[in-house]
Design a protein around this motif. Sequence first.
Motif, PDB file in Angstrom:
ATOM      1  N   UNK A  61      -4.188  16.081  -4.986  1.00  0.00           N
ATOM      2  CA  UNK A  61      -4.526  14.664  -4.972  1.00  0.00           C
ATOM      3  C   UNK A  61      -5.419  14.298  -6.165  1.00  0.00           C
ATOM      4  N   UNK A  62      -5.096  13.153  -6.795  1.00  0.00           N
ATOM      5  CA  UNK A  62      -5.895  12.658  -7.912  1.00  0.00           C
ATOM      6  C   UNK A  62      -6.522  11.296  -7.612  1.00  0.00           C
ATOM      7  N   UNK A  63      -6.122  10.678  -6.521  1.00  0.00           N
ATOM      8  CA  UNK A  63      -6.655   9.381  -6.116  1.00  0.00           C
ATOM      9  C   UNK A  63      -6.259   9.110  -4.684  1.00  0.00           C
ATOM     10  N   UNK A  64      -6.598   7.910  -4.169  1.00  0.00           N
ATOM     11  CA  UNK A  64      -6.297   7.587  -2.779  1.00  0.00           C
ATOM     12  C   UNK A  64      -4.794   7.629  -2.500  1.00  0.00           C
ATOM     13  N   UNK A  65      -3.991   7.182  -3.454  1.00  0.00           N
ATOM     14  CA  UNK A  65      -2.544   7.139  -3.239  1.00  0.00           C
ATOM     15  C   UNK A  65      -1.765   7.788  -4.389  1.00  0.00           C
ATOM     16  N   UNK A  66      -2.442   8.656  -5.165  1.00  0.00           N
ATOM     17  CA  UNK A  66      -1.787   9.323  -6.293  1.00  0.00           C
ATOM     18  C   UNK A  66      -2.072  10.821  -6.267  1.00  0.00           C
ATOM     19  N   UNK A  67      -1.225  11.563  -6.959  1.00  0.00           N
ATOM     20  CA  UNK A  67      -1.446  12.998  -7.051  1.00  0.00           C
ATOM     21  C   UNK A  67      -0.420  13.658  -7.944  1.00  0.00           C
ATOM     22  N   UNK A  68      -0.591  14.953  -8.135  1.00  0.00           N
ATOM     23  CA  UNK A  68       0.330  15.745  -8.942  1.00  0.00           C
ATOM     24  C   UNK A  68       1.144  16.636  -8.024  1.00  0.00           C
ATOM     25  N   UNK A  97       5.070  16.551 -11.429  1.00  0.00           N
ATOM     26  CA  UNK A  97       5.360  15.123 -11.376  1.00  0.00           C
ATOM     27  C   UNK A  97       4.104  14.364 -10.953  1.00  0.00           C
ATOM     28  N   UNK A  98       3.805  13.291 -11.634  1.00  0.00           N
ATOM     29  CA  UNK A  98       2.734  12.397 -11.212  1.00  0.00           C
ATOM     30  C   UNK A  98       3.318  11.429 -10.194  1.00  0.00           C
ATOM     31  N   UNK A  99       2.787  11.462  -8.976  1.00  0.00           N
ATOM     32  CA  UNK A  99       3.378  10.710  -7.864  1.00  0.00           C
ATOM     33  C   UNK A  99       2.426   9.624  -7.375  1.00  0.00           C
ATOM     34  N   UNK A 100       2.983   8.455  -7.103  1.00  0.00           N
ATOM     35  CA  UNK A 100       2.243   7.369  -6.463  1.00  0.00           C
ATOM     36  C   UNK A 100       2.907   7.043  -5.136  1.00  0.00           C
ATOM     37  N   UNK A 101       2.112   7.054  -4.064  1.00  0.00           N
ATOM     38  CA  UNK A 101       2.601   6.631  -2.754  1.00  0.00           C
ATOM     39  C   UNK A 101       2.474   5.116  -2.689  1.00  0.00           C
ATOM     40  N   UNK A 102       3.609   4.418  -2.708  1.00  0.00           N
ATOM     41  CA  UNK A 102       3.584   2.961  -2.763  1.00  0.00           C
ATOM     42  C   UNK A 102       3.294   2.323  -1.411  1.00  0.00           C
ATOM     43  N   UNK A 103       3.617   3.043  -0.332  1.00  0.00           N
ATOM     44  CA  UNK A 103       3.275   2.491   0.970  1.00  0.00           C
ATOM     45  C   UNK A 103       4.299   2.780   2.048  1.00  0.00           C
ATOM     46  N   UNK A 104       3.938   2.358   3.267  1.00  0.00           N
ATOM     47  CA  UNK A 104       4.756   2.604   4.462  1.00  0.00           C
ATOM     48  C   UNK A 104       4.787   1.361   5.334  1.00  0.00           C
ATOM     49  N   UNK A 105       5.941   1.129   5.952  1.00  0.00           N
ATOM     50  CA  UNK A 105       6.088   0.061   6.950  1.00  0.00           C
ATOM     51  C   UNK A 105       7.458   0.206   7.585  1.00  0.00           C
ATOM     52  N   UNK A 106       7.690  -0.575   8.622  1.00  0.00           N
ATOM     53  CA  UNK A 106       9.036  -0.683   9.173  1.00  0.00           C
ATOM     54  C   UNK A 106       9.802  -1.668   8.302  1.00  0.00           C
ATOM     55  N   UNK A 107      10.914  -1.233   7.747  1.00  0.00           N
ATOM     56  CA  UNK A 107      11.729  -2.098   6.904  1.00  0.00           C
ATOM     57  C   UNK A 107      12.284  -3.242   7.753  1.00  0.00           C
ATOM     58  N   UNK A 108      12.045  -4.504   7.361  1.00  0.00           N
ATOM     59  CA  UNK A 108      12.473  -5.629   8.201  1.00  0.00           C
ATOM     60  C   UNK A 108      13.993  -5.778   8.284  1.00  0.00           C
ATOM     61  N   UNK A 109      14.723  -5.140   7.376  1.00  0.00           N
ATOM     62  CA  UNK A 109      16.182  -5.245   7.390  1.00  0.00           C
ATOM     63  C   UNK A 109      16.839  -4.082   8.116  1.00  0.00           C
ATOM     64  N   UNK A 110      16.383  -2.853   7.831  1.00  0.00           N
ATOM     65  CA  UNK A 110      17.003  -1.681   8.456  1.00  0.00           C
ATOM     66  C   UNK A 110      16.340  -1.300   9.779  1.00  0.00           C
TER      67      UNK A 110
END
Length: 209
Positions: A129-136, A152-165
């Motif tokens: 982990x390199x930040x709250x929502x980033x890491x290697x 790979x430098x990774x960013x976790x963009x987020x989570x939710x229930x997809x309103x369409x699927x």
Amino acid sequence: MHAARHYLTMICAVALLCGCTAFKVVTHYVSANEASVPVGLYELDPHHWNVSFDVDHFHYSRFVMRFDKVSARLNWNGGGIAASRVEATIDASSVDTNVPLLDRMLKGPDMFDAARYPNIAFQSTTFERTGDDTGTLTGDLTIRGVTRPVKLTVTFNGHAVNPLTKQETLGFSADGHFSRAAFGLRTWFPAVGDNVHVAIQAEFGKQKE
């Protein structure tokens, strides 16, 4: 009269449903809190992803090649990204440069040799982990039967229930670099650079138990 009233009721119901769906889409909120993500198996959304490689071309520009067929599985565990594992498979014959002749050359024996090595594979090993929502993310990349570690430098963009699927959905962005020579891909050097930049956008949907 009864039939007309029934038809009107159906139209109103559909309009209301569409209106509610549109409202949910417009007001959709994605959480960056990893603790909110349910444990389980997630698979790459077949319609919302991108995997591309780009390399230096005569120092004029970075030439981009994308892949049209990719599958990936994410095993999400209670410890979040650091405790989870992802594996991905790229169909080497799906490389797409928008230049048919070049596509055939890339699939051929001088480069990916897709007839003998149909898949490019990645399997994660560790996450720092390199930040709250980033890491290697470190993992093993296999091309043409050669396996090398990549980061790979990774960013976790987020989570939710997809309103369409209606699926629990996770979103990520990632990028990294590797030497193509390390995988035996030396053709066209130095006209085509050795350093390959990887760019990834991915959405994963939770599978039913």
